[in-house]
Design an enzyme around this catalytic site. Structure first.
Site, short mmCIF file in Angstrom:
data_model
loop_
_atom_site.label_atom_id
_atom_site.label_comp_id
_atom_site.label_asym_id
_atom_site.label_seq_id
_atom_site.Cartn_x
_atom_site.Cartn_y
_atom_site.Cartn_z
N CYS A 1 31.56 -11.65 47.90
CA CYS A 1 31.32 -10.58 46.93
C CYS A 1 32.63 -10.01 46.39
O CYS A 1 32.73 -9.64 45.21
CB CYS A 1 30.48 -9.47 47.54
SG CYS A 1 31.22 -8.68 48.99
N HIS B 1 30.54 -4.03 50.57
CA HIS B 1 30.09 -4.95 49.53
C HIS B 1 30.78 -4.61 48.22
O HIS B 1 30.96 -3.43 47.88
CB HIS B 1 28.56 -4.81 49.37
CG HIS B 1 27.94 -5.83 48.49
ND1 HIS B 1 28.18 -7.18 48.62
CD2 HIS B 1 27.05 -5.70 47.46
CE1 HIS B 1 27.47 -7.84 47.71
NE2 HIS B 1 26.79 -6.96 46.99
N ASN C 1 24.89 -6.74 40.66
CA ASN C 1 25.10 -7.33 41.98
C ASN C 1 25.30 -8.83 41.82
O ASN C 1 25.14 -9.38 40.72
CB ASN C 1 23.89 -7.02 42.87
CG ASN C 1 24.22 -7.10 44.34
OD1 ASN C 1 25.32 -7.49 44.74
ND2 ASN C 1 23.28 -6.71 45.18
#
Length: 329
Positions: A107, A274, A294
């Site tokens: 990520c 994240h 995302n």
């Protein structure tokens, strides 16, 4: 503080093989019975808690000594109530694109290359996908690839080394498309469950067969890279002026169950860090929010996006904002 909590949490869940759907069922019911700002649902069906944690690839603590220089906007007087980068720069096809990091804790690389790609279009008028594959596999100073990394180092790498192009898995787009197969982060669909974290692919210095540009000629560089303070108006001004930014935040066990609304932490313990891309903001039901992309493919959340409460540093979302301007071509 986040690192201390992280250590305690790791001791509790590091060896967990708990089915995530079973783990989150009571949590989902509790959240949906509350008078809160968002709705939860069963995501990561067929996954374990361990495999969900493996998607959270921001390493803590962030290296303070390598923090990027601070950029400050002098004038923040013209900030609108709502903003969506997809609407301001509709010609930039990368801005609405939802990528999939798959079974890899990359990520930190995705949030970076997504923003870099958008800014290449905004500032250089070039439509490219900067390669998450090369950044994840080849930036040794960034961390451990699929084992997690540092967002600020990703931006430094873009400036000092440059990055080639590369699109989604199996896209055959660009020099180095992503090589880790897409997987389901939502309910079972046409893809397989993500499963355990995969090894970081080998760093390659070549483009895929058939790509017409030589590897070293395909590089795109950052001209300047920097961080933005946690002041909300500074973050807003940066996004509306220069394009989407990379942010990272603390993930608690309720976040992976997000389906709709404005997320705020209501239930569950710390899972990890994240990284994501913030592309706008707005107000829903009287609650200020950030609009965020995302990297868990378009089936997760609200078509791959989520909203998170703005102005209160919810889960640290305003703590670490990294960005940059691409080098003029």
């Amino acid at each position: 503080m986040r690192f201390a909590v992280f250590l305690a949490s790791v001791l509790a869940v590091a060896t967990a093989k708990t089915d995530f759907l079973e783990y989150s069922a009571n949590m989902i019911q509790h959240i949906n019975s509350m008078d809160t700002t968002w709705k939860a649902g069963p995501n990561f069906v067929g996954e374990t808690l361990e495999s969900v944690i493996a998607r959270l690839g921001v390493k803590y603590p962030l290296p303070v000594d390598k923090k990027l220089p601070l950029y400050f906007h002098e004038d923040v007087s013209d900030i609108p109530m709502t903003f969506d980068a997809r609407m301001k720069w509709p010609q930039c096809t990368t801005i609405p694109l939802i990528r999939d990091q798959a079974a890899c804790g990359s990520c930190w690389a995705f949030g970076a290359v997504e923003s870099m790609s958008d800014r290449e279009c905004i500032h250089n008028m070039v439509q490219v996908n900067i390669s998450a594959e090369e950044l994840n596999d080849c930036c040794m100073e960034c961390g451990d690839g699929c084992g997690g990394g540092y967002p600020n180092e990703a931006w430094s790498f873009w400036k000092t080394n440059g990055l080639v192009t590369g699109g989604l898995y199996k896209s055959k787009s660009g020099c180095q498309p992503y090589t880790i197969p897409s997987c389901d982060h939502h309910e079972p669909g046409h893809l397989k469950p993500c499963g355990a974290e995969v090894p970081t692919p080998k760093c390659m210095k070549t483009c895929i067969p058939g790509y017409s540009v030589a590897f070293d000629k395909d590089r795109h560089y950052g001209g300047s890279v920097y961080t933005i303070s946690s002041n909300v108006m500074q973050i807003q001004k940066e996004i509306m002026t220069n394009g989407p930014v990379e942010a990272d935040f603390t993930v608690y066990a309720d976040f992976p169950t997000y389906r709709s609304g404005v997320y705020q932490h209501n239930s569950g313990g710390f899972l990890g860090g994240h990284a994501v891309k913030i592309l706008g903001w707005g107000v829903e039901g009287g609650v200020d929010y950030w609009l965020v992309a995302n990297s868990w493919n378009p089936t997760w959340g609200a078509n791959g996006y989520f909203k998170i409460k703005r102005g209160v540093d919810e889960c640290g979302i305003e703590d670490d904002i990294n960005a940059g301007i691409p080098k003029k071509m």
